[in-house]
Design a protein around this motif. Structure first.
Motif, PDB file in Angstrom:
ATOM      1  N   ASP A 522      -4.065  -4.187  -0.856  1.00 49.02           N
ATOM      2  CA  ASP A 522      -3.899  -3.251  -1.971  1.00 49.02           C
ATOM      3  C   ASP A 522      -4.854  -2.056  -1.895  1.00 49.02           C
ATOM      4  O   ASP A 522      -5.435  -1.631  -2.869  1.00 49.02           O
ATOM      5  CB  ASP A 522      -3.990  -3.957  -3.318  1.00 49.02           C
ATOM      6  CG  ASP A 522      -5.331  -4.587  -3.609  1.00 49.02           C
ATOM      7  OD1 ASP A 522      -6.121  -4.784  -2.665  1.00 49.02           O
ATOM      8  OD2 ASP A 522      -5.596  -4.886  -4.780  1.00 49.02           O
ATOM      9  N   TYR A 523      -4.949  -1.499  -0.668  1.00 52.88           N
ATOM     10  CA  TYR A 523      -5.572  -0.190  -0.498  1.00 52.88           C
ATOM     11  C   TYR A 523      -4.611   0.900  -0.953  1.00 52.88           C
ATOM     12  O   TYR A 523      -5.023   2.053  -1.114  1.00 52.88           O
ATOM     13  CB  TYR A 523      -5.895   0.087   0.979  1.00 52.88           C
ATOM     14  CG  TYR A 523      -6.760  -0.935   1.663  1.00 52.88           C
ATOM     15  CD1 TYR A 523      -7.726  -1.663   0.975  1.00 52.88           C
ATOM     16  CD2 TYR A 523      -6.621  -1.159   3.034  1.00 52.88           C
ATOM     17  CE1 TYR A 523      -8.509  -2.592   1.625  1.00 52.88           C
ATOM     18  CE2 TYR A 523      -7.413  -2.077   3.695  1.00 52.88           C
ATOM     19  CZ  TYR A 523      -8.351  -2.794   2.982  1.00 52.88           C
ATOM     20  OH  TYR A 523      -9.143  -3.706   3.636  1.00 52.88           O
ATOM     21  N   TYR A 524      -3.359   0.528  -1.104  1.00 53.02           N
ATOM     22  CA  TYR A 524      -2.321   1.529  -1.338  1.00 53.02           C
ATOM     23  C   TYR A 524      -1.641   1.239  -2.682  1.00 53.02           C
ATOM     24  O   TYR A 524      -0.904   0.258  -2.807  1.00 53.02           O
ATOM     25  CB  TYR A 524      -1.281   1.496  -0.208  1.00 53.02           C
ATOM     26  CG  TYR A 524      -1.895   1.300   1.156  1.00 53.02           C
ATOM     27  CD1 TYR A 524      -2.686   2.288   1.743  1.00 53.02           C
ATOM     28  CD2 TYR A 524      -1.703   0.119   1.863  1.00 53.02           C
ATOM     29  CE1 TYR A 524      -3.247   2.108   2.986  1.00 53.02           C
ATOM     30  CE2 TYR A 524      -2.264  -0.072   3.116  1.00 53.02           C
ATOM     31  CZ  TYR A 524      -3.045   0.918   3.674  1.00 53.02           C
ATOM     32  OH  TYR A 524      -3.613   0.729   4.910  1.00 53.02           O
ATOM     33  N   TRP A 525      -1.884   2.091  -3.659  1.00 51.12           N
ATOM     34  CA  TRP A 525      -1.244   1.948  -4.963  1.00 51.12           C
ATOM     35  C   TRP A 525      -0.214   3.057  -5.168  1.00 51.12           C
ATOM     36  O   TRP A 525       0.971   2.801  -5.260  1.00 51.12           O
ATOM     37  CB  TRP A 525      -2.283   1.975  -6.075  1.00 51.12           C
ATOM     38  CG  TRP A 525      -3.066   0.708  -6.207  1.00 51.12           C
ATOM     39  CD1 TRP A 525      -2.858  -0.475  -5.549  1.00 51.12           C
ATOM     40  CD2 TRP A 525      -4.183   0.478  -7.064  1.00 51.12           C
ATOM     41  NE1 TRP A 525      -3.772  -1.418  -5.929  1.00 51.12           N
ATOM     42  CE2 TRP A 525      -4.595  -0.871  -6.862  1.00 51.12           C
ATOM     43  CE3 TRP A 525      -4.892   1.260  -7.968  1.00 51.12           C
ATOM     44  CZ2 TRP A 525      -5.670  -1.434  -7.557  1.00 51.12           C
ATOM     45  CZ3 TRP A 525      -5.955   0.700  -8.657  1.00 51.12           C
ATOM     46  CH2 TRP A 525      -6.340  -0.624  -8.450  1.00 51.12           C
ATOM     47  N   ILE A 526      -0.684   4.271  -5.248  1.00 46.87           N
ATOM     48  CA  ILE A 526       0.232   5.399  -5.464  1.00 46.87           C
ATOM     49  C   ILE A 526       0.739   5.862  -4.099  1.00 46.87           C
ATOM     50  O   ILE A 526       0.017   6.495  -3.336  1.00 46.87           O
ATOM     51  CB  ILE A 526      -0.462   6.537  -6.223  1.00 46.87           C
ATOM     52  CG1 ILE A 526      -0.892   6.047  -7.615  1.00 46.87           C
ATOM     53  CG2 ILE A 526       0.466   7.736  -6.351  1.00 46.87           C
ATOM     54  CD1 ILE A 526      -1.673   7.071  -8.408  1.00 46.87           C
ATOM     55  N   THR A 527       1.988   5.526  -3.828  1.00 47.27           N
ATOM     56  CA  THR A 527       2.600   5.878  -2.554  1.00 47.27           C
ATOM     57  C   THR A 527       3.907   6.614  -2.821  1.00 47.27           C
ATOM     58  O   THR A 527       4.388   6.680  -3.954  1.00 47.27           O
ATOM     59  CB  THR A 527       2.904   4.624  -1.719  1.00 47.27           C
ATOM     60  OG1 THR A 527       3.961   3.880  -2.362  1.00 47.27           O
ATOM     61  CG2 THR A 527       1.666   3.736  -1.601  1.00 47.27           C
ATOM     62  N   THR A 528       4.508   7.113  -1.766  1.00 45.62           N
ATOM     63  CA  THR A 528       5.787   7.802  -1.927  1.00 45.62           C
ATOM     64  C   THR A 528       6.933   6.824  -2.170  1.00 45.62           C
ATOM     65  O   THR A 528       8.043   7.243  -2.501  1.00 45.62           O
ATOM     66  CB  THR A 528       6.099   8.653  -0.678  1.00 45.62           C
ATOM     67  OG1 THR A 528       6.058   7.820   0.481  1.00 45.62           O
ATOM     68  CG2 THR A 528       5.084   9.786  -0.533  1.00 45.62           C
ATOM     69  N   GLU A 529       6.682   5.527  -2.016  1.00 47.97           N
ATOM     70  CA  GLU A 529       7.698   4.525  -2.338  1.00 47.97           C
ATOM     71  C   GLU A 529       7.927   4.423  -3.846  1.00 47.97           C
ATOM     72  O   GLU A 529       9.008   4.041  -4.297  1.00 47.97           O
ATOM     73  CB  GLU A 529       7.290   3.159  -1.785  1.00 47.97           C
ATOM     74  CG  GLU A 529       7.162   3.104  -0.278  1.00 47.97           C
ATOM     75  CD  GLU A 529       8.480   3.372   0.415  1.00 47.97           C
ATOM     76  OE1 GLU A 529       9.508   2.826  -0.039  1.00 47.97           O
ATOM     77  OE2 GLU A 529       8.482   4.135   1.401  1.00 47.97           O
ATOM     78  N   ILE A 530       6.901   4.720  -4.626  1.00 46.76           N
ATOM     79  CA  ILE A 530       7.012   4.688  -6.087  1.00 46.76           C
ATOM     80  C   ILE A 530       7.609   6.002  -6.548  1.00 46.76           C
ATOM     81  O   ILE A 530       7.063   7.073  -6.271  1.00 46.76           O
ATOM     82  CB  ILE A 530       5.634   4.449  -6.729  1.00 46.76           C
ATOM     83  CG1 ILE A 530       5.072   3.093  -6.273  1.00 46.76           C
ATOM     84  CG2 ILE A 530       5.726   4.516  -8.247  1.00 46.76           C
ATOM     85  CD1 ILE A 530       3.657   2.836  -6.741  1.00 46.76           C
ATOM     86  N   CYS A 531       8.715   5.930  -7.254  1.00 53.41           N
ATOM     87  CA  CYS A 531       9.434   7.148  -7.631  1.00 53.41           C
ATOM     88  C   CYS A 531      10.153   6.947  -8.956  1.00 53.41           C
ATOM     89  O   CYS A 531      10.267   5.813  -9.449  1.00 53.41           O
ATOM     90  CB  CYS A 531      10.430   7.535  -6.533  1.00 53.41           C
ATOM     91  SG  CYS A 531      11.633   6.255  -6.163  1.00 53.41           S
TER      92      CYS A 531
END
Length: 534
Positions: A522-531
């Motif tokens: 969980d280094y990655y929360w806000i990614t381009t997968e979230i839309c």
């Protein structure tokens, strides 16, 4: 005996009442090293917008400040590393698009062509070199608390801008260098503006920060890896779990991380209006012992482990948010958990006997046992994320029942981390991914005497020798046996107080957001997968 608890919460109603800076492409007013890189784009007031509530892990996004600031750099979608992990914890290329090595010592990394920082500056091989050197220099001169040398050190870093390559020469054979360089400490920043702004290459850039309150993000128009779905994002820094759940249910936010109140999480999971994503636990919840203080006493540490009922704490105290265990590596991972022996399994009577046999007794009848003529009153530091403060309070109450004094102080994470780095604690809570570089070698390095000063000064010559062997072993069977043996040494030494293994969660409004799945790393929360939901 004295117990203290400090509750810290940023209530969303107060946050929402505060005036929020308008999202803009300017480099916005920021505080200290949390300064942003926002000169890349401008967001329309009526563009797609996401409201996200999360715990305030740090007021900085500079990778050199401390471990959590580096994580925020990646988590908020502001920065990236040369490599990254996919949803299966497999390392893949990011800012580096290819590499080669023949001996696991000299590595030649090609920097992806056409990548720009969020201010429009080109990401060059020289720029990558400067960014990597900066985090090591900050460690060496004490201007930062991040410790990249824990994972790898380099005898040289050379850049060839014409070829677009960075050549890294490790001080020793380093088999997992791509995984190491995916760790947030190695996030690539634009060093040409670092004195005023922290600028990365992620899909979003920071337009303004209200310290301990909000972070405003805008779309990075220079982003290299596909479309950026939101024009702007507001991050509400919210310490209280129930407040986050209430904000989600009221529609004030669209997405939250880690609802740690069991009843709130159960309610959200049962309601089809919300989507809850849970990932299998690769996080250890534990408390480090400080071996430079009273807890250098073996009997005292052993008694503490005997006294603590981790099963009840995990299943009842924190409502099943954790799975109890005895080792620093979770039972869900394939590192020989079933081959380990729990040397100090829960046995409260044995705890009392160990203390009595060691002469750690209450001689004056005041209810406190004494060691070296002084009442024992442990300085226990906790922070409120992921139920850690609840663990600390439960431990303190248990220890009081067998005559061990314990003062619990709940601090914000940056303060707690500073006290940890300074050794100003007897116990301190922690919740960390144990495969931070894709395998547990880096985490096991916390107990290596060359690294352990930040984690309580633990030292064991046999453990050190096995760890050094692990760093250079390439055979997978040998690696596994070394890892099993190292786990057992830590258990037998009562090296740390293991609580259990945590499952991370995202919860989102189903009608507002899609793609909000949390990954094990969980280094990655806000990614381009979230839309935005369609």
């Amino acid at each position: 005996m004295k117990k203290a608890k400090k509750f810290t919460a940023v209530f969303l109603t107060a946050v929402l009442a505060a005036s929020l800076a308008a999202c803009s492409g300017g480099s916005g007013s920021t505080s200290g090293s949390a300064s942003s890189g926002g000169s890349g784009s401008a967001a329309s007031a009526d563009g797609a917008h996401l409201n996200f509530a999360c715990y305030n892990y740090s007021n900085s996004m500079d990778p050199i400040t401390n471990v959590n600031s580096s994580w925020c750099f990646l988590r908020y979608g502001v920065g990236e590393c040369l490599f990254r992990f996919d949803e299966n914890v497999v390392v893949e290329e990011a800012l580096c698009d290819s590499y080669e090595t023949e001996d696991y010592i000299t590595w030649v990394l090609h920097i992806r062509d056409g990548v720009q920082f969020s201010n429009g500056n080109e990401v060059t091989a020289s720029g990558v070199k400067a960014s990597l050197e900066r985090v090591y220099e900050a460690e060496a001169n004490g201007t930062g608390n991040s410790t990249p040398s824990q994972y790898v050190t380099f005898s040289s870093i050379e850049a060839d801008d014409a070829a677009g390559t960075v050549t890294l020469v490790c001080d020793s054979q380093t088999v997992n260098l791509p995984g190491i360089l995916a760790y947030p400490w190695y996030g690539i920043v634009d060093t040409s503006v670092i004195d005023t702004e922290v600028i990365g290459t992620g899909p979003y850039c920071v337009s303004s920060i209200a310290e301990n309150s909000t972070v405003e993000l805008v779309k990075n128009e220079y982003y290299w890896d596909g479309e950026v779905p939101y024009d702007s994002i507001t991050i509400y820094l919210t310490e209280d779990s129930t407040t986050k759940a209430m904000a989600l249910k009221s529609g004030d936010v669209d997405l939250v991380e880690n609802i740690t109140t069991a009843s709130d999480l159960e309610e959200l999971e049962a309601d089809s209006n919300y989507y809850v994503s849970t990932t299998a636990g690769v996080r250890l919840g534990n408390s480090y012992f400080n071996f430079n203080g009273v807890l250098a006493n073996d009997a005292l540490r052993q008694a503490i482990l005997y006294a603590i009922d981790d099963t009840t704490m995990c299943e009842v105290t924190v409502g099943g948010m954790y799975t109890a265990g005895c080792s620093v590596l979770p039972s869900s991972l394939f590192y020989g958990y079933d081959q380990l022996t729990d040397t100090f399994a829960y046995d409260p009577d044995r705890a009392v006997q160990v203390l009595d046999d060691a002469g750690i007794v209450d001689t004056d009848g005041d209810g406190c046992r004494e060691l070296d003529g002084e009442n024992i009153n442990l300085n226990y530091i906790a922070y409120s994320s992921r139920n850690l403060d609840e663990f600390a309070q439960a431990v303190a109450i248990t220890l009081e029942s067998i005559g061990i004094g314990c003062t619990v102080t709940v601090q914000d994470y940056d303060t707690a981390l500073a006290n940890q780095s300074a050794g100003s604690f007897d116990l301190i809570t922690s919740n960390a991914i144990v495969v931070p570089t894709g395998d547990p070698t880096g985490f096991l390095g916390n107990f290596y005497s060359g690294n352990s000063s930040t984690y309580g000064y633990y030292s064991n010559e046999e453990y050190d020798a096995l760890y050094e062997q692990l760093l250079t072993t390439t055979d997978s069977d040998e690696q596994l046996q070394l890892i099993i043996d190292m786990q057992q040494i830590l258990i037998d030494d009562a090296a740390t107080l293991v609580h259990g293994y945590y499952n991370s969660t995202f919860a989102s409004r189903a009608d507002a957001v899609s793609g909000a799945d949390i990954t094990p790393m969980d280094y990655y929360w806000i990614t381009t997968e979230i839309c935005p939901a369609e």
